[in-house]
Write a protein that holds these residues in place. Structure first.
Motif, PDB file in Angstrom:
ATOM      1  N   TYR A  26       2.203   7.512   2.999  1.00 23.42           N
ATOM      2  CA  TYR A  26       2.091   8.720   2.187  1.00 23.42           C
ATOM      3  C   TYR A  26       0.708   8.791   1.556  1.00 23.42           C
ATOM      4  O   TYR A  26       0.069   7.766   1.335  1.00 23.42           O
ATOM      5  CB  TYR A  26       3.152   8.713   1.073  1.00 23.42           C
ATOM      6  CG  TYR A  26       4.558   8.780   1.611  1.00 23.42           C
ATOM      7  CD1 TYR A  26       5.207   9.989   1.766  1.00 23.42           C
ATOM      8  CD2 TYR A  26       5.223   7.620   1.997  1.00 23.42           C
ATOM      9  CE1 TYR A  26       6.494  10.059   2.285  1.00 23.42           C
ATOM     10  CE2 TYR A  26       6.503   7.677   2.518  1.00 23.42           C
ATOM     11  CZ  TYR A  26       7.135   8.896   2.655  1.00 23.42           C
ATOM     12  OH  TYR A  26       8.400   8.950   3.179  1.00 23.42           O
ATOM     13  N   ASP A  27       0.243  10.006   1.231  1.00 32.20           N
ATOM     14  CA  ASP A  27      -1.033  10.128   0.518  1.00 32.20           C
ATOM     15  C   ASP A  27      -0.782   9.977  -0.987  1.00 32.20           C
ATOM     16  O   ASP A  27       0.353   9.788  -1.423  1.00 32.20           O
ATOM     17  CB  ASP A  27      -1.746  11.448   0.862  1.00 32.20           C
ATOM     18  CG  ASP A  27      -0.978  12.685   0.431  1.00 32.20           C
ATOM     19  OD1 ASP A  27      -0.084  12.593  -0.442  1.00 32.20           O
ATOM     20  OD2 ASP A  27      -1.276  13.765   0.965  1.00 32.20           O
ATOM     21  N   VAL A  59       4.217   4.486  10.342  1.00 27.46           N
ATOM     22  CA  VAL A  59       3.334   3.413  10.802  1.00 27.46           C
ATOM     23  C   VAL A  59       4.009   2.460  11.757  1.00 27.46           C
ATOM     24  O   VAL A  59       3.338   1.794  12.511  1.00 27.46           O
ATOM     25  CB  VAL A  59       2.730   2.601   9.639  1.00 27.46           C
ATOM     26  CG1 VAL A  59       1.267   2.804   9.521  1.00 27.46           C
ATOM     27  CG2 VAL A  59       3.390   2.833   8.334  1.00 27.46           C
ATOM     28  N   GLY A  60       5.333   2.434  11.733  1.00 22.24           N
ATOM     29  CA  GLY A  60       6.033   1.570  12.670  1.00 22.24           C
ATOM     30  C   GLY A  60       7.412   1.184  12.179  1.00 22.24           C
ATOM     31  O   GLY A  60       7.854   1.591  11.115  1.00 22.24           O
ATOM     32  N   TYR A  82       0.840  -1.197   0.000  1.00 16.58           N
ATOM     33  CA  TYR A  82       0.000   0.000   0.000  1.00 16.58           C
ATOM     34  C   TYR A  82       0.868   1.237   0.000  1.00 16.58           C
ATOM     35  O   TYR A  82       2.089   1.140  -0.153  1.00 16.58           O
ATOM     36  CB  TYR A  82      -0.993  -0.016   1.176  1.00 16.58           C
ATOM     37  CG  TYR A  82      -0.439   0.347   2.518  1.00 16.58           C
ATOM     38  CD1 TYR A  82      -0.891   1.475   3.187  1.00 16.58           C
ATOM     39  CD2 TYR A  82       0.523  -0.433   3.146  1.00 16.58           C
ATOM     40  CE1 TYR A  82      -0.391   1.814   4.430  1.00 16.58           C
ATOM     41  CE2 TYR A  82       1.019  -0.100   4.384  1.00 16.58           C
ATOM     42  CZ  TYR A  82       0.565   1.025   5.022  1.00 16.58           C
ATOM     43  OH  TYR A  82       1.063   1.359   6.249  1.00 16.58           O
ATOM     44  N   ILE A  83       0.277   2.398   0.105  1.00 20.64           N
ATOM     45  CA  ILE A  83       1.044   3.638  -0.006  1.00 20.64           C
ATOM     46  C   ILE A  83       1.921   3.811   1.218  1.00 20.64           C
ATOM     47  O   ILE A  83       1.527   4.394   2.225  1.00 20.64           O
ATOM     48  CB  ILE A  83       0.106   4.851  -0.199  1.00 20.64           C
ATOM     49  CG1 ILE A  83      -0.749   4.653  -1.453  1.00 20.64           C
ATOM     50  CG2 ILE A  83       0.912   6.134  -0.326  1.00 20.64           C
ATOM     51  CD1 ILE A  83      -1.794   5.719  -1.665  1.00 20.64           C
ATOM     52  N   ALA A  84       3.111   3.254   1.124  1.00 19.49           N
ATOM     53  CA  ALA A  84       4.070   3.338   2.229  1.00 19.49           C
ATOM     54  C   ALA A  84       5.465   3.387   1.649  1.00 19.49           C
ATOM     55  O   ALA A  84       5.718   2.838   0.586  1.00 19.49           O
ATOM     56  CB  ALA A  84       3.938   2.133   3.156  1.00 19.49           C
ATOM     57  N   GLY A  85       6.343   4.041   2.335  1.00 16.70           N
ATOM     58  CA  GLY A  85       7.724   4.109   1.899  1.00 16.70           C
ATOM     59  C   GLY A  85       8.615   3.476   2.935  1.00 16.70           C
ATOM     60  O   GLY A  85       8.870   4.083   3.964  1.00 16.70           O
ATOM     61  N   PRO A  86       9.060   2.247   2.713  1.00 21.22           N
ATOM     62  CA  PRO A  86       9.972   1.646   3.680  1.00 21.22           C
ATOM     63  C   PRO A  86      11.344   2.292   3.577  1.00 21.22           C
ATOM     64  O   PRO A  86      11.869   2.479   2.498  1.00 21.22           O
ATOM     65  CB  PRO A  86      10.008   0.173   3.279  1.00 21.22           C
ATOM     66  CG  PRO A  86       9.546   0.136   1.872  1.00 21.22           C
ATOM     67  CD  PRO A  86       8.707   1.345   1.637  1.00 21.22           C
ATOM     68  N   ASN A  87      11.900   2.645   4.699  1.00 22.43           N
ATOM     69  CA  ASN A  87      13.219   3.244   4.771  1.00 22.43           C
ATOM     70  C   ASN A  87      14.161   2.218   5.381  1.00 22.43           C
ATOM     71  O   ASN A  87      14.021   1.874   6.544  1.00 22.43           O
ATOM     72  CB  ASN A  87      13.154   4.522   5.628  1.00 22.43           C
ATOM     73  CG  ASN A  87      14.450   5.283   5.625  1.00 22.43           C
ATOM     74  OD1 ASN A  87      15.316   5.049   4.798  1.00 22.43           O
ATOM     75  ND2 ASN A  87      14.589   6.186   6.555  1.00 22.43           N
ATOM     76  N   LEU A  88      15.097   1.700   4.585  1.00 22.11           N
ATOM     77  CA  LEU A  88      16.028   0.661   5.035  1.00 22.11           C
ATOM     78  C   LEU A  88      17.237   1.304   5.707  1.00 22.11           C
ATOM     79  O   LEU A  88      17.908   2.135   5.109  1.00 22.11           O
ATOM     80  CB  LEU A  88      16.517  -0.148   3.840  1.00 22.11           C
ATOM     81  CG  LEU A  88      15.456  -0.966   3.128  1.00 22.11           C
ATOM     82  CD1 LEU A  88      15.519  -0.716   1.646  1.00 22.11           C
ATOM     83  CD2 LEU A  88      15.695  -2.421   3.417  1.00 22.11           C
ATOM     84  N   ASN A 135       6.486   1.959  -4.765  1.00 20.69           N
ATOM     85  CA  ASN A 135       5.096   2.243  -5.071  1.00 20.69           C
ATOM     86  C   ASN A 135       4.217   1.115  -4.558  1.00 20.69           C
ATOM     87  O   ASN A 135       4.669  -0.029  -4.443  1.00 20.69           O
ATOM     88  CB  ASN A 135       4.908   2.399  -6.582  1.00 20.69           C
ATOM     89  CG  ASN A 135       5.659   3.599  -7.110  1.00 20.69           C
ATOM     90  OD1 ASN A 135       5.580   4.682  -6.541  1.00 20.69           O
ATOM     91  ND2 ASN A 135       6.412   3.400  -8.177  1.00 20.69           N
ATOM     92  N   PRO A 136       2.938   1.398  -4.257  1.00 23.01           N
ATOM     93  CA  PRO A 136       2.038   0.342  -3.782  1.00 23.01           C
ATOM     94  C   PRO A 136       1.995  -0.833  -4.752  1.00 23.01           C
ATOM     95  O   PRO A 136       1.965  -0.649  -5.962  1.00 23.01           O
ATOM     96  CB  PRO A 136       0.685   1.048  -3.721  1.00 23.01           C
ATOM     97  CG  PRO A 136       1.033   2.487  -3.519  1.00 23.01           C
ATOM     98  CD  PRO A 136       2.298   2.699  -4.311  1.00 23.01           C
TER      99      PRO A 136
END
Length: 115
Positions: free
Chosen positions: A94-95, A104-105, A35-41, A63-64
């Motif tokens: 993100y929107d 989100v966590g 979904y609309i999220a950006g994982p930061n490694l 991207n989702p």
């Protein structure tokens, strides 16, 4: 592949558990974003039994519905050092316009080794 770490529709883990210094050039991380999220490694190395964050530039363009592999250079990103590593993953939402909404966590990938 090792067990997958995930949180709120974002999952990630190293492709293999053991890397050989001088033979393997990169650590490959499989990333899936539902979904609309950006994982930061954020790479971390275990030093004297404690996880220390390694300061490096991390890609963050997911991207989702996307599944991809992110590569971290062992020489440039992980300082060409033997040891035990993992990635800390901050999942950000993100929107549709790409504006940050909330964190989100956080979750952690499986541990991997550079020998």
């Amino acid at each position: 592949m090792m067990n997958t770490a995930s949180l709120k529709g974002v999952s990630a883990n190293p492709i293999k558990a053991n890397h050989i210094l001088g033979k393997d050039k990169v650590v490959r991380i499989a990333v899936k974003n539902d979904y609309i999220a950006g994982p930061n490694l954020i790479p971390q190395r275990k030093v004297n039994g404690k996880w220390e964050t390694i300061k490096t530039i991390t890609p963050n363009s997911f991207n989702p519905g996307e599944k991809l592999f992110v590569e971290f250079s062992i020489k440039e990103s992980l300082s060409n050092k033997k040891g035990n590593y993992r990635f800390k993953m901050d999942a950000e939402r993100y929107d549709k316009q790409g504006n940050h909404v909330e964190k989100v966590g956080t979750f952690y990938t499986s541990e991997f080794h550079i020998k």
